[in-house]
Scaffold this motif. Structure first.
Motif, short mmCIF file in Angstrom:
data_model
loop_
_atom_site.label_atom_id
_atom_site.label_comp_id
_atom_site.label_asym_id
_atom_site.label_seq_id
_atom_site.Cartn_x
_atom_site.Cartn_y
_atom_site.Cartn_z
N GLU A 167 0.88 -1.03 -0.06
CA GLU A 167 0.16 -0.28 -0.11
C GLU A 167 0.50 1.20 0.17
OE1 GLU A 167 -3.16 -0.25 -0.32
OE2 GLU A 167 -3.56 -2.06 0.57
N GLY A 168 1.84 1.35 -0.74
CA GLY A 168 2.45 2.31 -1.15
C GLY A 168 3.69 2.77 0.09
N SER A 169 3.57 3.03 0.78
CA SER A 169 5.23 3.04 2.27
C SER A 169 4.60 2.28 2.96
CB SER A 169 4.51 4.57 2.25
OG SER A 169 3.75 5.14 3.62
N LEU A 170 3.68 1.72 3.40
CA LEU A 170 3.31 0.14 3.98
C LEU A 170 3.01 -0.32 3.32
CD1 LEU A 170 0.87 2.15 5.84
CD2 LEU A 170 2.97 2.29 7.06
N LEU A 193 -3.97 -1.75 12.05
CA LEU A 193 -5.48 -1.01 11.00
C LEU A 193 -7.29 -2.14 12.02
CD1 LEU A 193 -3.77 -0.56 7.94
CD2 LEU A 193 -3.82 0.97 9.65
N THR A 194 -6.84 -3.65 12.42
CA THR A 194 -8.25 -4.15 12.85
C THR A 194 -7.10 -5.39 13.58
OG1 THR A 194 -8.35 -6.10 10.74
CG2 THR A 194 -9.23 -3.53 10.25
N LYS A 195 -8.34 -6.00 13.68
CA LYS A 195 -7.25 -7.16 14.73
C LYS A 195 -6.50 -8.25 13.92
CE LYS A 195 -11.22 -6.94 18.34
NZ LYS A 195 -12.85 -7.61 19.36
N THR A 196 -7.14 -8.30 13.19
CA THR A 196 -6.63 -8.91 12.20
C THR A 196 -5.49 -8.27 11.11
OG1 THR A 196 -8.42 -9.49 10.90
CG2 THR A 196 -8.17 -10.88 12.63
N ILE A 197 -5.44 -7.56 10.87
CA ILE A 197 -4.74 -6.37 9.80
C ILE A 197 -3.34 -6.01 10.24
CG2 ILE A 197 -3.98 -5.04 8.00
CD1 ILE A 197 -7.34 -6.20 7.30
N LEU A 198 -2.14 -5.77 10.63
CA LEU A 198 -1.28 -5.31 10.80
C LEU A 198 -0.26 -4.85 9.53
CD1 LEU A 198 0.92 -5.63 13.29
CD2 LEU A 198 1.93 -6.94 11.69
N ALA A 199 -0.17 -3.64 9.79
CA ALA A 199 0.35 -2.47 9.04
C ALA A 199 2.10 -2.06 9.61
CB ALA A 199 -0.30 -1.29 8.43
#
Length: 70
Positions: free
Chosen positions: A14-17, A43-49
């Motif tokens: 996602e670009g810089s992430l 970002l959510t309980k299951t999405i690490l950025a």
């Protein structure tokens, strides 16, 4: 451990992430044990950025531990 499609983690650039969507309990456990994380990384309980500079090491570690990424 893996989902029926064989994927434990869905990775998106996602670009810089880079986001890691943890699809299985094994993936969630691996992140809990192996990744230094702050609450603002979730970002959510299951999405690490994470910043792109960390993504290769995280991806490699996941794969070396037997997780399947897509």
């Amino acid at each position: 451990m893996t989902q029926s499609n064989g994927t434990d983690v869905h990775v998106r650039f996602e670009g810089s992430l880079v986001t890691f969507e943890l699809l299985t309990q094994g993936a969630k456990s691996w992140v809990r044990e192996c990744v230094d994380q702050e609450s603002h990384n979730w970002l959510t309980k299951t999405i690490l950025a994470v910043e792109t500079r960390y993504a290769d090491d995280i991806s490699r570690g996941m794969q070396e531990s037997g997780l399947t990424l897509s």
